[in-house]
Design a protein around this motif. Structure first.
Motif, short mmCIF file in Angstrom:
data_model
loop_
_atom_site.label_atom_id
_atom_site.label_comp_id
_atom_site.label_asym_id
_atom_site.label_seq_id
_atom_site.Cartn_x
_atom_site.Cartn_y
_atom_site.Cartn_z
N THR A 86 12.44 -10.28 -30.43
CA THR A 86 13.50 -11.03 -31.10
C THR A 86 14.57 -11.48 -30.12
N TYR A 87 14.82 -10.68 -29.10
CA TYR A 87 15.88 -10.99 -28.14
C TYR A 87 15.30 -11.32 -26.76
N LEU A 88 14.06 -11.82 -26.75
CA LEU A 88 13.43 -12.16 -25.48
C LEU A 88 14.10 -13.37 -24.83
N ALA A 89 14.54 -14.34 -25.64
CA ALA A 89 15.18 -15.53 -25.07
C ALA A 89 16.43 -15.19 -24.27
N PRO A 90 17.40 -14.43 -24.82
CA PRO A 90 18.56 -14.07 -24.00
C PRO A 90 18.22 -13.16 -22.84
N LEU A 91 17.18 -12.34 -22.95
CA LEU A 91 16.76 -11.51 -21.83
C LEU A 91 16.30 -12.38 -20.67
N VAL A 92 15.54 -13.42 -21.00
CA VAL A 92 15.00 -14.32 -19.98
C VAL A 92 16.11 -15.12 -19.31
N THR A 93 17.08 -15.59 -20.10
CA THR A 93 18.12 -16.45 -19.54
C THR A 93 19.28 -15.67 -18.93
N GLU A 94 19.73 -14.60 -19.61
CA GLU A 94 20.92 -13.88 -19.16
C GLU A 94 20.64 -12.81 -18.11
N VAL A 95 19.45 -12.19 -18.16
CA VAL A 95 19.13 -11.12 -17.22
C VAL A 95 18.24 -11.63 -16.09
N ALA A 96 17.14 -12.28 -16.45
CA ALA A 96 16.24 -12.80 -15.41
C ALA A 96 16.81 -14.03 -14.71
N GLY A 97 17.78 -14.69 -15.36
CA GLY A 97 18.43 -15.83 -14.72
C GLY A 97 17.64 -17.12 -14.77
#
Length: 392
Positions: free
Chosen positions: A221-232
């Motif tokens: 569910t929160y994969l999108a912000p993980l990809v953008t905010e953490v992985a950059g």
């Protein structure tokens, strides 16, 4: 496998796209409707809550309906509520449409699972389940990333319209290919099937399915912000990462299809341990774009391999409840799908960071493994499972 089984998978694909697509639309939807990301994530939990209540209720309501009539009715309702969701500007209305869509989806999947296992020999329930759930994984491969692309190009409402349109060919196929009358023979007893569902081996496997799916949805569910905010990674990478997760899930379901019929114990034990390690690795290394992308595929494969094997176990254990067994398996999955995003949302709201849903998934899978170890004998004690257990 019968052609009608693939028709059911087509409909499940369209509905699965709706269930999962919010993982790529949450940021845009939150901005448009003026709510927080965690509140928008609650739409996924609302859908799952509707599935939890809808699966057993709709299975009981349609217990004596011809299966084609029940499947058609559920699919028509699903289309209509997506049209309403696509045009509303009110977050509350959208929340209600998600619950109603979920109830219809739950009814369809519960009846569809019963129809699927009735179409195949008794020792092929795992393969039938994998074909049906293959529609869900294809939704992750094509439908969910497609929804994310539509959302980025035309807004999140376009994804809702696309789901409604995608259901129309599935509706036509159900009308043409599913038999007009049920093939179960004698009328089924709700009370008799309910007794089967209270047996220990059924309860244990449903609890395990709920925990594993909670972990999956907590992260997904929160994969999108993980990809953008953490992985950059840029937002344009989100559909690709979602597609990789979907490709992995399709691969996992495909492999698990036969193994869940013949070697369930090694699949569940080995897959569960690997799944636990993978969520921990994702939480620890999500700052690396390469690690985040690779683990999206790996974890999709492991999560759906273990999840589909647990559903097959539930259907074997509940063979005396051919109608309600599928509905309770559906409900168990969606207990997890409701709890997972809720836990992830709480972790985010508490300021624990975008890695926290992955750490929560570690705890959930570890709990499932502990229960599985303690209840191993219970999981494989039914007559239907004895031959499979010996081969394990």
């Amino acid at each position: 496998m019968p052609l009608a089984l693939y028709v059911l998978a087509l409909a499940v694909f369209a509905q699965g796209t709706s269930e999962f697509m919010l993982s790529g639309l949450v940021p845009d939807l939150a901005r448009d409707l003026g709510v927080s990301v965690s509140a928008a994530g609650a739409l996924t939990s609302a859908f799952a809550a509707g599935m939890i209540a809808g699966a057993p209720l709709m299975a009981v309501a349609g217990l004596r309906w011809p299966r084609r009539r029940a499947l058609t009715a559920f699919l028509v309702v699903f289309v209509l509520v997506h049209v309403v969701g696509a045009v509303t500007d009110d977050f509350g209305v959208l929340l209600v449409t998600r619950v109603l869509a979920a109830v219809a989806n739950a009814g369809f999947l519960a009846v569809g699972l019963a129809a699927a296992v009735a179409m195949v020999p008794q020792d092929a329930k795992g393969r039938a389940t994998s074909v049906l759930l293959g529609g869900v994984t294809l939704a992750c491969v094509a439908g969910v990333p497609g929804g994310a692309v539509l959302g980025q190009a035309f807004g999140w409402r376009a994804a809702f319209w696309a789901v409604a349109l995608a259901c129309l060919p599935a509706l036509y196929a159900v009308l043409r290919r599913i038999p007009a009358t049920s093939e179960e023979g004698a009328p089924r007893s709700v009370r008799g099937e309910a007794r089967v569902l209270r047996e220990a081996r059924v309860v244990v496997v449903l609890v395990l399915a709920a925990l594993v799916n909670a972990a999956t949805f907590c992260v997904f569910t929160y994969l999108a912000p993980l990809v953008t905010e953490v992985a950059g990674l840029a937002e344009g990478w989100v559909p690709a990462v979602l597609a990789l997760f979907g490709l992995g899930s399709f691969a996992g379901v495909s492999v698990a299809g036969r193994l869940s019929d013949t070697r369930p114990a090694p699949l569940l034990a080995g897959g569960g341990i690997a799944l636990l390690a993978g969520w921990a690795l994702l939480a620890a290394t999500a700052g690396s774009p390469v690690a985040a992308v690779l683990l999206a595929f790996v974890q999709g494969a492991l999560a759906f391999a273990v999840g589909s094997a647990l559903i097959a176990r539930a259907l074997y254990a509940a063979s005396g409840a051919p109608s309600l067994g599928g509905s309770f398996a559906t409900a168990a999955l969606n207990v997890g799908a409701a709890v997972g995003p809720a836990l992830g949302g709480l972790a985010l709201a508490a300021g624990l960071g975008h890695r926290s849903p992955a750490w929560a998934a570690v705890v959930l899978v570890a709990t499932a493994l502990l229960i599985g170890i303690l209840a191993r004998r219970t999981l494989f004690t039914s007559a239907d499972d004895q031959s499979s257990d010996l081969r394990a």
